[in-house]
Design an enzyme around this catalytic site. Structure first.
Site, PDB file in Angstrom:
ATOM      1  CG  HIS A  75     -12.484   6.866 -17.817  1.00 13.16           C
ATOM      2  ND1 HIS A  75     -13.765   7.218 -17.544  1.00 13.16           N
ATOM      3  CD2 HIS A  75     -11.786   7.120 -16.694  1.00 13.16           C
ATOM      4  CE1 HIS A  75     -13.857   7.675 -16.306  1.00 13.16           C
ATOM      5  NE2 HIS A  75     -12.655   7.623 -15.774  1.00 13.16           N
ATOM      6  CE1 TYR A 204     -21.153   8.026 -22.226  1.00 16.66           C
ATOM      7  CE2 TYR A 204     -22.923   9.470 -22.962  1.00 16.66           C
ATOM      8  CZ  TYR A 204     -21.584   9.244 -22.738  1.00 16.66           C
ATOM      9  OH  TYR A 204     -20.672  10.226 -23.026  1.00 16.66           O
ATOM     10  N   PRO A 296     -24.979  17.153 -26.300  1.00 15.36           N
ATOM     11  CG  PRO A 296     -25.446  17.640 -24.061  1.00 15.36           C
ATOM     12  CD  PRO A 296     -25.953  17.864 -25.443  1.00 15.36           C
ATOM     13  CE  LYS A 300     -17.092  12.146 -30.469  1.00 20.46           C
ATOM     14  NZ  LYS A 300     -15.933  11.677 -29.734  1.00 20.46           N
ATOM     15  CE1 TYR A 388     -18.785   8.894 -25.395  1.00 23.38           C
ATOM     16  CE2 TYR A 388     -16.609   8.305 -24.576  1.00 23.38           C
ATOM     17  CZ  TYR A 388     -17.847   8.899 -24.392  1.00 23.38           C
ATOM     18  OH  TYR A 388     -18.127   9.524 -23.199  1.00 23.38           O
TER      19      TYR A 388
HETATM   20  P1  FAD Z   1     -17.258  28.746 -25.884  1.00 24.48           P
HETATM   21  O1  FAD Z   1     -16.719  27.831 -24.850  1.00 24.48           O
HETATM   22  O2  FAD Z   1     -18.691  29.115 -25.837  1.00 24.48           O
HETATM   23  O3  FAD Z   1     -16.363  30.059 -25.825  1.00 24.48           O
HETATM   24  C1  FAD Z   1     -16.733  31.254 -26.481  1.00 24.48           C
HETATM   25  C2  FAD Z   1     -16.166  32.429 -25.719  1.00 24.48           C
HETATM   26  O4  FAD Z   1     -16.520  33.625 -26.391  1.00 24.48           O
HETATM   27  C3  FAD Z   1     -16.727  32.527 -24.319  1.00 24.48           C
HETATM   28  O5  FAD Z   1     -15.664  32.669 -23.400  1.00 24.48           O
HETATM   29  C4  FAD Z   1     -17.625  33.745 -24.369  1.00 24.48           C
HETATM   30  O6  FAD Z   1     -17.667  34.429 -23.119  1.00 24.48           O
HETATM   31  C5  FAD Z   1     -16.958  34.572 -25.449  1.00 24.48           C
HETATM   32  N1  FAD Z   1     -17.857  35.506 -26.128  1.00 24.48           N
HETATM   33  C6  FAD Z   1     -19.157  35.359 -26.430  1.00 24.48           C
HETATM   34  N2  FAD Z   1     -19.625  36.432 -27.069  1.00 24.48           N
HETATM   35  C7  FAD Z   1     -18.588  37.291 -27.171  1.00 24.48           C
HETATM   36  C8  FAD Z   1     -18.446  38.579 -27.724  1.00 24.48           C
HETATM   37  N3  FAD Z   1     -19.490  39.202 -28.283  1.00 24.48           N
HETATM   38  N4  FAD Z   1     -17.245  39.174 -27.668  1.00 24.48           N
HETATM   39  C9  FAD Z   1     -16.185  38.549 -27.093  1.00 24.48           C
HETATM   40  N5  FAD Z   1     -16.267  37.326 -26.542  1.00 24.48           N
HETATM   41  C10 FAD Z   1     -17.457  36.709 -26.583  1.00 24.48           C
HETATM   42  N6  FAD Z   1     -18.254  19.206 -25.061  1.00 24.48           N
HETATM   43  C11 FAD Z   1     -17.452  18.115 -25.015  1.00 24.48           C
HETATM   44  O7  FAD Z   1     -16.572  17.966 -25.869  1.00 24.48           O
HETATM   45  N7  FAD Z   1     -17.562  17.167 -24.040  1.00 24.48           N
HETATM   46  C12 FAD Z   1     -18.482  17.278 -23.062  1.00 24.48           C
HETATM   47  O8  FAD Z   1     -18.498  16.435 -22.168  1.00 24.48           O
HETATM   48  C13 FAD Z   1     -19.366  18.422 -23.080  1.00 24.48           C
HETATM   49  N8  FAD Z   1     -20.287  18.611 -22.112  1.00 24.48           N
HETATM   50  C14 FAD Z   1     -20.986  19.769 -22.091  1.00 24.48           C
HETATM   51  C15 FAD Z   1     -21.851  19.967 -21.038  1.00 24.48           C
HETATM   52  C16 FAD Z   1     -22.559  21.159 -20.962  1.00 24.48           C
HETATM   53  C17 FAD Z   1     -23.486  21.362 -19.783  1.00 24.48           C
HETATM   54  C18 FAD Z   1     -22.403  22.183 -21.963  1.00 24.48           C
HETATM   55  C19 FAD Z   1     -23.159  23.485 -21.878  1.00 24.48           C
HETATM   56  C20 FAD Z   1     -21.564  21.965 -23.005  1.00 24.48           C
HETATM   57  C21 FAD Z   1     -20.835  20.778 -23.094  1.00 24.48           C
HETATM   58  N9  FAD Z   1     -19.949  20.535 -24.137  1.00 24.48           N
HETATM   59  C22 FAD Z   1     -19.197  19.394 -24.128  1.00 24.48           C
HETATM   60  C23 FAD Z   1     -19.778  21.505 -25.216  1.00 24.48           C
HETATM   61  C24 FAD Z   1     -18.551  22.396 -24.999  1.00 24.48           C
HETATM   62  O9  FAD Z   1     -18.599  22.977 -23.706  1.00 24.48           O
HETATM   63  C25 FAD Z   1     -18.495  23.484 -26.093  1.00 24.48           C
HETATM   64  O10 FAD Z   1     -18.602  22.860 -27.351  1.00 24.48           O
HETATM   65  C26 FAD Z   1     -17.212  24.310 -26.016  1.00 24.48           C
HETATM   66  O11 FAD Z   1     -17.258  25.197 -24.922  1.00 24.48           O
HETATM   67  C27 FAD Z   1     -16.973  25.115 -27.303  1.00 24.48           C
HETATM   68  O12 FAD Z   1     -15.853  25.938 -27.160  1.00 24.48           O
HETATM   69  P2  FAD Z   1     -15.785  27.338 -27.920  1.00 24.48           P
HETATM   70  O13 FAD Z   1     -14.475  27.938 -27.530  1.00 24.48           O
HETATM   71  O14 FAD Z   1     -16.100  27.143 -29.350  1.00 24.48           O
HETATM   72  O15 FAD Z   1     -16.992  28.185 -27.350  1.00 24.48           O
HETATM   73  C1  PHB Z   2     -19.542  15.529 -18.648  1.00 25.28           C
HETATM   74  O1  PHB Z   2     -18.774  14.936 -17.870  1.00 25.28           O
HETATM   75  O2  PHB Z   2     -19.906  16.694 -18.455  1.00 25.28           O
HETATM   76  C2  PHB Z   2     -20.065  14.815 -19.835  1.00 25.28           C
HETATM   77  C3  PHB Z   2     -19.613  13.535 -20.108  1.00 25.28           C
HETATM   78  C4  PHB Z   2     -20.091  12.866 -21.212  1.00 25.28           C
HETATM   79  C5  PHB Z   2     -21.015  13.480 -22.041  1.00 25.28           C
HETATM   80  C6  PHB Z   2     -21.450  14.770 -21.770  1.00 25.28           C
HETATM   81  C7  PHB Z   2     -20.973  15.439 -20.658  1.00 25.28           C
HETATM   82  O3  PHB Z   2     -21.490  12.803 -23.102  1.00 25.28           O
END
Ligand code: FAD
Ligand code: PHB
Length: 400
Positions: A75, A204, A296, A300, A388
């Site tokens: 995009h 947005y 969210p 980021k 962004y």
């Molecule tokens: P996580 O993805 O949480 O991974 C952590 C892992 O550790 C998991 O697999 C979990 O099962 C495991 N774990 C937990 N506890 C333990 C334990 N005790 N022992 C072993 N393993 C364990 N971010 C964006 O950049 N863009 C977006 O558009 C966006 N949209 C989002 C929409 C939603 C609905 C949500 C909930 C989040 C969104 N985010 C977005 C945020 C993004 O998903 C997270 O920041 C990202 O998943 C972080 O990655 P991570 O690997 O640090 O943590």
């Molecule tokens: C998504 O597609 O899940 C999404 C996109 C933009 C955002 C947050 C989530 O700012």
């Protein structure tokens, strides 16, 4: 007890943990990943959707960008919608050609797990009772239980990539970390609908009744979000109520059609800003959501998690190449510079676009004036755009 030995023990097999394992493997460093959930669970979780330019560059440089190249949707702009009017922010035009890419987080995780398994890298799924010990000295261990019994991994360093609810951050002694936190008086109801997106770009939307976001996962899957009460349960939102609210908030003068289709997933996401400082204690390094959470609105969280582990992998590579600890010692400081800029941006986008329950008419007018400013001033739009699409990565420029 079964004893294992590796260089870096990684807790958590989400995007941060899997990318770290992959980058370390490419640098010739051994690691073992310990993940609490099953492989299917981590590969199917519906989460983020937007990759910054720098995140895509990292995937390509790390040799895991082939499917992203084929299936990612690039995009060049986003839409800001307010007062029933549409305004395009030309992300590429404002940032010297940078773009964002729609590629779901679960596909990123799938690609990284496939890459891990292809090289025979160790990964334990469904690990129970995970704990970390000995990280304040130089004999850190990770313990857990799985179908093979109790396992202990001895390692040089532990990477805490286990998300916000993991065990690594809480294992660091109270008092060694400073917590900075803000909660918001609203949440997002997110749905996945089996229908073609109603717009080529993300929308947005600022509305009297609250924020709404139109995003997508593929040419036939639409992702939509509605600002809702943080105490709302999914049960409070029937499909009819969701579509009615989406039509109301997205309505524009001159007409625009929101496509409706079967809703295949619904969830409520709380909103929080959170930072734990420093991101290191002794031989444990925390990265991604384990160390910080952003609301969210700026898309980021995933991008920031991957930026952290890029810095950590480069620091570990330098250490194992020649014994220098300087990048390990500056890891937290290097990451926190980006973390706080991203915190600021995510808080700002959230404050700009949501309805706050305690708002007075002054605040609503101020929000609309700011939206008006952003959509009429190149300088203001450029500031939004460069954040962004993603600020330049910290740490060594030539890594991996
Ligand atoms: P996580 O993805 O949480 O991974 C952590 C892992 O550790 C998991 O697999 C979990 O099962 C495991 N774990 C937990 N506890 C333990 C334990 N005790 N022992 C072993 N393993 C364990 N971010 C964006 O950049 N863009 C977006 O558009 C966006 N949209 C989002 C929409 C939603 C609905 C949500 C909930 C989040 C969104 N985010 C977005 C945020 C993004 O998903 C997270 O920041 C990202 O998943 C972080 O990655 P991570 O690997 O640090 O943590
Ligand atoms: C998504 O597609 O899940 C999404 C996109 C933009 C955002 C947050 C989530 O700012």
């Amino acid at each position: 007890m079964n004893q294992l030995r590796t260089q870096v023990g990684i807790v958590g097999g989400g995007p941060a943990g899997m990318m770290l394992a992959h980058l370390l493997h490419r640098a010739g460093i051994e690691s073992i990943v310990v993940e609490a959930r099953s492989r299917d669970y981590v590969q199917e979780r519906v989460r983020a959707g937007v990759l910054e330019q720098g995140t895509c560059d990292l995937m390509h440089a790390a040799g895991v960008g082939a499917r992203l190249e084929r299936e990612g949707i690039t995009h060049q702009g986003i839409e800001l919608r307010f007062g029933g009017q549409r305004h395009r922010i030309d992300l590429s035009g404002l940032t010297g050609g940078k773009t964002i890419t729609i590629y779901p987080q679960r596909e990123v995780v799938k690609d990284l797990i496939d890459a891990r398994i292809a090289v025979g890298g160790a990964i334990f799924f469904e690990a129970e009772e995970v704990s970390i010990r000995g990280f304040d000295g130089d004999a850190p261990t990770i313990q857990f239980r799985d179908s093979g019994g109790v396992q202990e991994i001895r390692c040089d360093f532990i990477a805490g990539c286990d998300g916000f609810h993991g065990v690594c951050r809480p294992s660091i002694p109270a008092g060694a970390l400073t917590i900075f936190e803000r909660t918001y008086p609203f949440a997002w109801l997110g749905i996945l609908a089996e229908v073609a997106p109603s717009s080529d770009e993300l929308i947005y939307c600022h509305h009297e009744r609250g924020f709404a976001l139109h995003s997508m996962r593929s040419p036939s899957l639409t992702r939509l979000y509605l600002q809702c009460d943080p105490n709302d349960s999914v049960a409070a939102w029937s499909d009819e109520r969701i579509w009615e609210e989406l039509h109301t908030r997205f309505a524009v003068a001159g007409g625009w059609k929101l496509n409706e289709g079967p809703i295949v997933q619904k969830g409520v996401t709380p909103m929080r800003s959170f930072v734990a400082e420093p991101m290191r204690y002794g031989h444990v390094f925390i990265a991604g959501d384990a160390a910080h959470i952003v609301p969210p609105t700026g898309a980021k969280g995933l991008n920031l998690a991957l930026a952290d582990v890029r810095v950590l992998a480069a620091a570990l590579a330098k250490y194992y190449a020649g014994g220098s600890r300087d990048l390990l010692d500056s890891y937290s400081q290097t990451c926190l510079k980006r973390v706080w800029k991203v915190q600021r941006f995510s808080w700002w986008m959230t404050s700009l676009l949501h309805r706050f329950p305690a708002d007075n008419p002054f605040d609503r007018r101020r929000q609309v004036a700011e939206l008006d400013y952003i959509t009429s001033s190149r300088a203001a739009a450029q500031s939004l755009a460069e954040n962004y699409v993603g600020l330049p990565m910290e740490g060594p420029q030539r890594f991996p």
